[in-house]
Scaffold this motif. Structure first.
Motif, short mmCIF file in Angstrom:
data_model
loop_
_atom_site.label_atom_id
_atom_site.label_comp_id
_atom_site.label_asym_id
_atom_site.label_seq_id
_atom_site.Cartn_x
_atom_site.Cartn_y
_atom_site.Cartn_z
N THR A 383 -17.84 -15.17 -45.53
CA THR A 383 -19.22 -14.77 -45.81
C THR A 383 -20.17 -15.08 -44.66
O THR A 383 -21.36 -14.76 -44.73
CB THR A 383 -19.73 -15.47 -47.08
N GLY A 384 -19.70 -15.74 -43.60
CA GLY A 384 -20.52 -15.91 -42.41
C GLY A 384 -21.27 -17.20 -42.30
O GLY A 384 -22.15 -17.33 -41.45
N ASN A 385 -20.94 -18.21 -43.12
CA ASN A 385 -21.62 -19.49 -43.01
C ASN A 385 -21.06 -20.36 -41.89
O ASN A 385 -21.66 -21.39 -41.55
CB ASN A 385 -21.53 -20.25 -44.34
N GLY A 386 -19.94 -19.97 -41.35
CA GLY A 386 -19.41 -20.62 -40.17
C GLY A 386 -18.81 -21.99 -40.41
O GLY A 386 -18.64 -22.44 -41.54
N GLN A 387 -18.51 -22.65 -39.30
CA GLN A 387 -17.93 -24.00 -39.37
C GLN A 387 -19.02 -25.04 -39.59
O GLN A 387 -18.82 -26.03 -40.28
CB GLN A 387 -17.17 -24.29 -38.08
N LEU A 388 -20.19 -24.82 -39.00
CA LEU A 388 -21.36 -25.67 -39.22
C LEU A 388 -22.47 -24.79 -39.78
O LEU A 388 -22.86 -23.80 -39.16
CB LEU A 388 -21.82 -26.32 -37.92
N PHE A 389 -23.00 -25.16 -40.94
CA PHE A 389 -24.02 -24.39 -41.63
C PHE A 389 -25.29 -25.24 -41.66
O PHE A 389 -25.37 -26.23 -42.38
CB PHE A 389 -23.54 -24.06 -43.04
N MET A 390 -26.28 -24.84 -40.85
CA MET A 390 -27.54 -25.58 -40.77
C MET A 390 -28.55 -24.92 -41.69
O MET A 390 -28.94 -23.77 -41.49
CB MET A 390 -28.04 -25.61 -39.33
N GLN A 391 -29.01 -25.69 -42.67
CA GLN A 391 -30.00 -25.20 -43.60
C GLN A 391 -31.39 -25.68 -43.15
O GLN A 391 -31.59 -26.02 -42.00
CB GLN A 391 -29.63 -25.68 -45.01
N ALA A 392 -32.35 -25.70 -44.05
CA ALA A 392 -33.74 -25.99 -43.69
C ALA A 392 -33.96 -27.46 -43.36
O ALA A 392 -33.25 -28.35 -43.86
CB ALA A 392 -34.67 -25.57 -44.81
N ASN A 393 -34.95 -27.72 -42.53
CA ASN A 393 -35.46 -29.07 -42.28
C ASN A 393 -34.42 -30.00 -41.66
O ASN A 393 -34.22 -31.12 -42.12
CB ASN A 393 -36.00 -29.68 -43.57
N THR A 394 -33.75 -29.53 -40.64
CA THR A 394 -32.85 -30.41 -39.87
C THR A 394 -33.57 -30.79 -38.58
O THR A 394 -34.00 -29.93 -37.82
CB THR A 394 -31.51 -29.72 -39.55
N LYS A 395 -33.69 -32.09 -38.34
CA LYS A 395 -34.50 -32.56 -37.22
C LYS A 395 -33.84 -33.76 -36.53
O LYS A 395 -33.37 -34.69 -37.19
CB LYS A 395 -35.90 -32.96 -37.69
N TYR A 417 -32.90 -20.97 -39.57
CA TYR A 417 -34.25 -21.50 -39.70
C TYR A 417 -34.88 -21.79 -38.34
O TYR A 417 -34.38 -22.61 -37.57
CB TYR A 417 -34.24 -22.78 -40.55
N THR A 418 -35.99 -21.13 -38.05
CA THR A 418 -36.70 -21.37 -36.80
C THR A 418 -37.41 -22.71 -36.78
O THR A 418 -37.77 -23.22 -35.72
CB THR A 418 -37.73 -20.25 -36.56
N SER A 419 -37.62 -23.31 -37.95
CA SER A 419 -38.33 -24.59 -38.04
C SER A 419 -37.45 -25.78 -37.69
O SER A 419 -37.97 -26.89 -37.49
CB SER A 419 -38.90 -24.77 -39.44
N ASN A 420 -36.15 -25.62 -37.64
CA ASN A 420 -35.28 -26.73 -37.26
C ASN A 420 -35.58 -27.13 -35.82
O ASN A 420 -35.71 -26.27 -34.94
CB ASN A 420 -33.81 -26.34 -37.42
N SER A 421 -35.65 -28.44 -35.55
CA SER A 421 -36.12 -28.85 -34.23
C SER A 421 -35.49 -30.17 -33.81
O SER A 421 -35.08 -30.99 -34.63
CB SER A 421 -37.64 -28.99 -34.22
N GLY A 422 -35.43 -30.38 -32.50
CA GLY A 422 -35.00 -31.65 -31.94
C GLY A 422 -33.51 -31.91 -32.05
O GLY A 422 -33.06 -33.03 -31.79
#
Length: 496
Positions: A383-395, A417-422
């Motif tokens: 389904t395309g979630n890959g090996q690492l699936f980064m959801q919202a609010n990862t900083k 998510y464009t809001s993931n940062s750092g």
């Protein structure tokens, strides 16, 4: 890379095992409790009588009588047989080196069987309440079930406050809540194999060891096979096997209101090491929707939901819905300071590692480190979630020295998510078995075909490599690297 917060637990394990290793990641877990020659010993038998004196020739009959009358710091041996009983342990042992021990008699099998017994609220076949210096060892615990909403059958339930509790070498199975869930959230259907609930404050449950247990055939509803929840500080979950359950394998939980004071309501300073977790799936669980199978694919092998300061290493996690998830379901609350290292994560359906809140209204994953993990052909649903699936609010998380090999979707990392940062990504090995230009990365909602395009436009992985890691025998799940592997020094390579 191990954090100061875990030092107290590492000291505990070193003391318990007498281990003298220099590296923290080589620390071995504790052996079975040793019975001092001078310790008082009592005996229970299905053919016994609580009017007896509890000797081997004249044993007691019930666990509850033993829990209430055995001298603190003694050993209670259960002779072979089936015990249709519950027990609540409220009297503490004497000290960390002299706990009250409940164990099968050597070379015999004692079975605690809950068939036909009622369940009242959250209740364990074996329950430890506000007690310290207790060990439960080498018992089979089974058949504690209900069909009533709101009742929570549990194999072993430790709650309140206390310290130095050991749960060693037990088999827990056939614990189930078969009630029909209700309401928009499909609640009311819950059970646990083992549950550690720190319900008090400021006193915590602390110095807990859960080792060498097997948990399986659990019908859990909205709950977990092995849960550490609330005000629990300093614990080790070591070398357990968890399989064939309909929800999460191991869950380290915060912010569910288990402890009334929010400042303490967070499982913290834990080690999850050397566990094998497989065949964990919510797809036949009506708490995730009907008709069945519901194709929810929501159950993780290991899940940190609002916990902090944990080391999760040397686990083998496969054929689950999600391999390992470090996330938070609670708005404005974070899972933080997690070290996820040296894990082998393969053939999980949705993804290998998931992190972050599952939408922008949830919590966050911050200040965590993922290193030396091997992730192979997860996202097996394609389904395309890959090996690492980064959801919202990862900083401010770090992802280095890992090996990622894609499945049929060719997706290695998915981050919309464009809001993931750092977040820092570097010194990893990536590979997709198909053509190189079909390998896919999704970064801040941009899709990149091929490693060079991803590296150039994302700014990630300047020192990473795209190369076949060359496993010894992938078909037979041997993901060790060959002697001339180009991925030497990356990914899971056993004990370090």
């Amino acid at each position: 890379m191990y954090r100061i917060a875990a030092i107290a637990l590492l000291t505990l394990i070193l003391f318990t095992t007498g281990c003298q290793k220099e590296e923290a990641s080589n620390i071995h877990s504790p052996d079975a409790v040793q019975v001092p020659d001078s310790q008082e010993i009592y005996y229970i038998s299905p053919q016994g009588n609580d009017l007896n004196n509890g000797t081997i020739q004249s044993p007691w009959k019930t666990l509850q009588h033993a829990a209430d009358h055995a001298t603190p710091g003694s050993t209670v041996y259960l002779r072979e047989g089936v015990y249709h009983q519950k027990v609540k342990i409220t009297r503490s042992g004497n000290s960390p080196g002299n706990p009250t021990l409940f164990s099968s008699y050597p070379q015999e099998k004692a079975i605690i069987d809950g068939e036909g017994l009622s369940v009242r609220g959250i209740e364990g076949l074996i329950e430890v309440e506000n007690a310290s210096y207790i060990a439960i060892q080498n018992l089979e615990i089974r058949n504690f079930t209900t069909t009533l909403r709101g009742q929570v059958p549990t194999g072993i339930y430790v709650h309140g406050a206390g310290e130095h509790i050991q749960i060693l070498g037990n088999i827990v199975h056939s614990i189930a809540n078969d009630a029909k869930p209700s309401g928009p959230d499909l609640r009311g259907r819950d059970a646990h194999g083992i549950a550690i609930y720190g319900t008090e404050h400021p006193q915590s449950l602390r110095d807990i060891i859960i080792k060498d247990n097997e948990l399986y055939d659990l019908v859990l509803g909205s709950s977990e096979s092995l849960a550490v929840n609330g005000n629990v500080d300093t614990f080790a979950i070591l070398d357990n096997t968890i399989h064939d359950t309909d929800n999460i394998g191991i869950d380290l939980i915060g912010y569910e209101g288990t402890s009334e004071d929010d400042n303490y309501d967070q499982a913290r300073n834990g080690i999850v090491r050397g566990n094998e977790i497989y065949n964990v799936s919510s797809n036949l669980n009506p708490s995730y929707g009907t008709p069945l199978p519901n194709d929810s694919n929501s159950a993780g092998g290991i899940y940190v939901d609002g916990g902090k300061n944990h080391i999760i290493d040397h686990n083998r996690v496969y054929r689950n819905d999600i391999g390992i998830e470090i996330a938070s379901e609670h708005a404005r609350r974070s899972t933080s300071n997690i070290t996820l290292q040296d894990n082998l994560i393969f053939h999980n359906r949705l993804t290998g590692i998931a992190m972050g809140g599952y939408d922008e209204e949830r919590g966050s994953t911050v200040d965590s480190t993922m290193m030396y993990n091997t992730l192979v052909q997860n996202d097996s649903l394609g389904t395309g979630n890959g090996q690492l699936f980064m959801q919202a609010n990862t900083k401010n998380n770090t992802f280095k020295r890992n090996i990622l090999v894609s499945g049929s979707s060719d997706v290695l990392i998915y981050n919309e998510y464009t809001s993931n940062s750092g977040n820092v990504f570097d010194h990893n090995v990536y590979y997709s078995p198909g053509p190189q230009d079909e390998a896919l990365w999704v970064w801040k909602n941009n899709q990149y075909s091929g490693f060079k395009a991803y590296m150039k436009d994302s700014g990630n992985d300047a020192h990473s490599r795209y190369v076949n890691p060359d496993f010894i025998d992938e078909d037979n799940q041997n993901f060790s690297l060959t002697t001339d592997s180009p991925a030497e020094g990356y990914g899971y390579q056993g004990s370090r």
